[in-house]
Motif scaffolding. Structure first.
Motif, short mmCIF file in Angstrom:
data_model
loop_
_atom_site.label_atom_id
_atom_site.label_comp_id
_atom_site.label_asym_id
_atom_site.label_seq_id
_atom_site.Cartn_x
_atom_site.Cartn_y
_atom_site.Cartn_z
N ASN A 187 28.62 66.95 4.19
CA ASN A 187 28.25 68.07 3.31
C ASN A 187 27.94 69.30 4.16
N PHE A 188 28.33 70.46 3.65
CA PHE A 188 28.05 71.72 4.33
C PHE A 188 27.18 72.56 3.42
N LEU A 189 26.04 73.01 3.92
CA LEU A 189 25.17 73.87 3.14
C LEU A 189 25.22 75.26 3.76
N ALA A 190 25.31 76.27 2.89
CA ALA A 190 25.51 77.64 3.34
C ALA A 190 24.31 78.50 2.98
N PRO A 231 27.66 75.18 -1.59
CA PRO A 231 27.80 74.00 -0.74
C PRO A 231 29.12 73.30 -1.04
N ASP A 232 29.60 72.51 -0.12
CA ASP A 232 30.81 71.71 -0.38
C ASP A 232 30.81 70.52 0.57
N SER A 233 31.79 69.62 0.39
CA SER A 233 31.85 68.46 1.26
C SER A 233 33.29 68.04 1.50
N ILE A 234 33.51 67.31 2.60
CA ILE A 234 34.83 66.76 2.92
C ILE A 234 34.64 65.30 3.32
N ILE A 275 28.83 80.92 11.75
CA ILE A 275 29.94 79.97 11.81
C ILE A 275 30.44 79.62 10.41
N ARG A 276 31.73 79.33 10.35
CA ARG A 276 32.35 78.89 9.10
C ARG A 276 33.29 77.74 9.43
N LEU A 277 33.49 76.95 8.40
CA LEU A 277 34.37 75.80 8.54
C LEU A 277 35.83 76.23 8.44
N ARG A 278 36.68 75.63 9.25
CA ARG A 278 38.14 75.72 9.05
C ARG A 278 38.60 74.29 8.82
N ASN A 294 36.79 76.14 2.82
CA ASN A 294 36.43 76.64 4.16
C ASN A 294 35.07 77.33 4.10
N VAL A 295 34.03 76.53 4.03
CA VAL A 295 32.67 77.04 3.79
C VAL A 295 32.25 78.04 4.87
N LYS A 296 31.78 79.21 4.44
CA LYS A 296 31.31 80.26 5.34
C LYS A 296 29.77 80.22 5.43
N TYR A 297 29.22 80.94 6.37
CA TYR A 297 27.75 81.09 6.49
C TYR A 297 27.04 79.73 6.51
N ILE A 298 27.51 78.84 7.37
CA ILE A 298 26.93 77.48 7.36
C ILE A 298 25.54 77.48 8.00
#
Ligand SMILES: Nc1nc2c(c(=O)[nH]1)N[C@H]1C(S)=C(S)[C@@H](COP(=O)(O)O)O[C@H]1N2
Ligand SMILES: [Mo]
Length: 251
Positions: A167-170, A175-178, A207-210, A219-223
């Protein structure tokens, strides 16, 4: 076929599919649902049929787009629906100090939960890739991304064998998950650079996800925080799947 028969047919498929496909990871629960059967099949088909580490296409420097759309609002803007009152102000404060005081928290199913400063993340072997971002709204752009592979950070923190999702929290309410297949994929990076520059604020600083094999919104931004989970957990009431977006958007 009547609607009821069709429903039976479809749920029969889901049930037998589950039987056939158990062993290839835990299902996000959204995908047991009849309305989501199409997404579920896409997810399962991709996970079964595509080589796990097949690479998304990489481009040349000359292909880099001159302009790139911004797919978010400013996380510090309290007039926006995605504003998070606790974290939005914190992001503004950190941005004022050029993110020197920012730290990435890594928590959950890892042996060594902890936090990493930007400098610490930059000390890991970086990866640079020129890829195409495809937004679900119809635009796309090619950019060069530099960052640390998510795999490197997760391995540094010690991934437990029970880990299934990340999970990615911004700093905004997105938020999102992979799953672990995407999390450990060589092109999945925590990017701190774009087109040879520090990642601009508008594109998700610090940082942001690619995650190159999925659509733009993954592609979650502002993690601010990463949580490794043993079970699919919807990362929050503001997550995109709550408003009807597919959790899996493989391309
Ligand atoms: N935290 C956060 N990440 C996000 C979003 C968002 O609203 N908040 N929007 C997504 C969408 S829909 C897209 S298309 C891309 C846009 O990235 P860009 O603004 O760098 O072009 O970011 C994704 N990541
Ligand atoms: Mo998007």
């Amino acid at each position: 076929m009547t609607l009821v028969a069709r429903r039976r047919f479809l749920s029969g498929l889901t049930a037998s599919g589950t039987l056939l496909l158990t062993g290839c990871g835990e299902d996000p629960p959204t995908y047991g649902n009849l309305l989501r059967v199409g997404d579920w099949f896409t997810y399962k088909a991709h996970r079964l049929l595509l080589p796990r580490s097949s690479l998304a296409r990489e481009y040349d420097r000359k292909d880099i787009s001159a302009t790139v759309a911004i797919g978010t609002t400013d996380p510090a803007d309290d007039h926006q629906g995605s504003f998070d009152p606790e974290w939005g102000r914190k992001w503004a404060e950190l941005a004022m100090g050029d993110f020197r005081d920012w730290k990435l928290e890594v928590a959950g199913a890892v042996a060594r939960p902890g936090s990493y400063s930007l400098q610490e993340l930059m000390r890991f072997q970086p990866r640079t890739q020129i890829t195409k971002h495809s937004c679900e709204e119809g635009w796309s752009a090619i950019s060069e991304w530099t960052g640390v592979p998510l795999r490197t950070v997760l391995e540094h923190a010690g991934i437990l064998p029970s880990a299934k999702f990340v999970n990615f929290l911004a700093y905004d309410a997105n938020p999102d998950s992979i799953d672990m297949i995407d999390a450990l994929h060589p092109q999945t990076i925590l990017a701190y650079g774009m087109n040879g520059q520090t990642l601009p604020r508008a594109h998700g600083a610090p940082i942001r996800l690619r995650v190159e094999r999925q659509l733009g919104y993954k592609n979650v931004k502002y993690i601010r925080r990463i949580e490794v989970t043993e079970r699919f957990t919807d990362p929050g009431p503001t997550g995109l799947i709550q408003s009807g977006w597919s959790w899996y958007t493989g391309i």
